[in-house]
Design a protein around this motif. Structure first.
Motif, mmCIF file in Angstrom:
data_model
loop_
_atom_site.group_PDB
_atom_site.id
_atom_site.type_symbol
_atom_site.label_atom_id
_atom_site.label_comp_id
_atom_site.label_asym_id
_atom_site.label_seq_id
_atom_site.Cartn_x
_atom_site.Cartn_y
_atom_site.Cartn_z
ATOM 1 N N VAL A 38 0.856 -1.188 0.000
ATOM 2 C CA VAL A 38 0.000 0.000 0.000
ATOM 3 C C VAL A 38 0.893 1.239 0.000
ATOM 4 O O VAL A 38 1.632 1.486 0.950
ATOM 5 C CB VAL A 38 -0.944 -0.009 1.211
ATOM 6 C CG1 VAL A 38 -1.795 1.251 1.227
ATOM 7 C CG2 VAL A 38 -1.840 -1.252 1.163
ATOM 8 N N LYS A 40 0.089 4.498 -0.334
ATOM 9 C CA LYS A 40 -0.539 5.810 -0.126
ATOM 10 C C LYS A 40 0.314 6.762 0.700
ATOM 11 O O LYS A 40 0.214 7.963 0.550
ATOM 12 C CB LYS A 40 -1.923 5.650 0.494
ATOM 13 C CG LYS A 40 -1.914 5.107 1.901
ATOM 14 C CD LYS A 40 -3.346 4.828 2.373
ATOM 15 C CE LYS A 40 -3.352 4.318 3.784
ATOM 16 N NZ LYS A 40 -4.503 3.474 4.086
ATOM 17 N N MET A 164 -13.296 -8.753 0.888
ATOM 18 C CA MET A 164 -12.281 -7.949 1.571
ATOM 19 C C MET A 164 -12.883 -7.355 2.829
ATOM 20 O O MET A 164 -14.078 -7.064 2.871
ATOM 21 C CB MET A 164 -11.845 -6.826 0.632
ATOM 22 C CG MET A 164 -10.812 -5.865 1.195
ATOM 23 S SD MET A 164 -11.478 -4.454 2.095
ATOM 24 C CE MET A 164 -10.609 -3.118 1.302
HETATM 25 C C1 LIG Z 1 -3.901 2.247 4.282
HETATM 26 C C2 LIG Z 1 -4.580 0.974 4.047
HETATM 27 C C3 LIG Z 1 -3.920 -0.245 4.295
HETATM 28 C C4 LIG Z 1 -2.509 -0.341 4.836
HETATM 29 O O1 LIG Z 1 -2.456 0.042 6.161
HETATM 30 P P1 LIG Z 1 -1.145 -0.137 7.065
HETATM 31 O O2 LIG Z 1 -1.685 -0.244 8.430
HETATM 32 O O3 LIG Z 1 -0.322 1.072 6.833
HETATM 33 O O4 LIG Z 1 -0.447 -1.375 6.637
HETATM 34 C C5 LIG Z 1 -4.612 -1.421 4.022
HETATM 35 N N1 LIG Z 1 -5.874 -1.402 3.533
HETATM 36 C C6 LIG Z 1 -6.536 -0.256 3.289
HETATM 37 C C7 LIG Z 1 -7.917 -0.320 2.762
HETATM 38 C C8 LIG Z 1 -5.916 0.972 3.539
HETATM 39 O O5 LIG Z 1 -6.586 2.101 3.287
#
Ligand SMILES: *Cc1c(COP(=O)(O)O)cnc(C)c1O
Length: 243
Positions: A38, A40, A164
């Motif tokens: 991820v 972001k 999910m």
């Molecule tokens: C940000 C995010 C993650 C990853 O989160 P972390 O705790 O940083 O590993 C996973 N799934 C979704 C839907 C997210 O928005």
């Protein structure tokens, strides 16, 4: 290697080892779990480094940022959308992504079905289920999904591959376990109703709880923070490469 690169290599190795160990503990093949990185929070250079290190699946929760980043990563990678998709962005997202984890309503599903047909695509999707009842989260409730299942499973332009979910935030990963077990049980019930669908994927587990998710059957884990630990924007302190 710069300090950033070696930190990323270290993090990537640690996460990969933890995934393998969780698989081994639960008697699963390491190949049965895929890591979705991820990105972001990540600077684009960090993402490029991870791709050089072998990362092949990248996830973004914002459609806009996902689309903006595709041309920035020249290597062939799979992009996964893991966050809310507005119906007006479906047309741009479908050709760009390998898998949408976050189909959170029948309305969105039908729009993906319709536009997939127009574009002659068979979008791979997962249905997002809100099992914690938190109003801040998107997704079908388990009851909704079961009562709307006939309409959902009638959508045959899409390739519906599984479910999910996200557990509630907690410092204790064990609190996520019953949520992940419920997602698996829900999937099993739906799979019994629709044997023709291969509902093989369970996207569950993030930095705080991915090992528990693997023990409960996750096939896709979505990990961000654990990969970007120890890095900070701008304050890099890179050294020139040695001889
Ligand atoms: C940000 C995010 C993650 C990853 O989160 P972390 O705790 O940083 O590993 C996973 N799934 C979704 C839907 C997210 O928005």
């Amino acid at each position: 290697m710069s300090r950033t690169e070696s930190q990323l290599a270290h993090n990537y190795e640690q996460v990969s080892k933890r995934i393998e160990a969780a698989c081994a503990r639960s008697g699963r093949a390491a190949s049965s779990v895929s890591l979705v990185i991820v990105t972001k929070y990540a600077e684009i250079d960090w993402v490029r480094t991870l791709v050089k290190l072998g990362a092949t699946r990248l996830g973004e929760n914002r459609p806009q940022q996902l689309l903006a980043r595709i041309p920035e990563i020249p290597s062939p990678v799979e992009w996964h959308l893991i966050g809310h998709l507005q119906t007006n962005k479906v047309r741009r997202i479908l050709p760009a992504v390998a898998l949408i984890h976050s189909v959170d309503s029948l309305r969105l599903l039908r729009e993906i079905e319709r536009i997939g047909g127009e574009l002659n695509l068979r979008p791979r999707i997962l249905l997002e289920v809100n099992l914690t009842g938190e109003a801040s989260k998107h997704g079908f409730t388990a009851d909704e999904l079961e009562s709307q299942w006939d309409e959902v499973s009638a959508c045959r332009q899409v390739q519906l591959e599984g479910l999910m979910t996200m557990a509630a935030f907690s410092d204790d990963p064990e609190e996520s376990r019953p949520v992940f077990a419920s997602l698996r049980e829900l999937r099993d019930r739906l799979a019994t109703r629709s044997p023709a669908l291969a509902l093989t994927e369970l996207s569950m587990g993030m930095t705080g709880d991915f090992e528990v998710a693997i023990e409960e059957g996750a096939t896709l884990v979505r990990i961000g923070s654990a990969l970007f630990e120890g890095l900070s924007d701008g304050a890099d302190g890179d050294q020139p490469d040695g001889p």
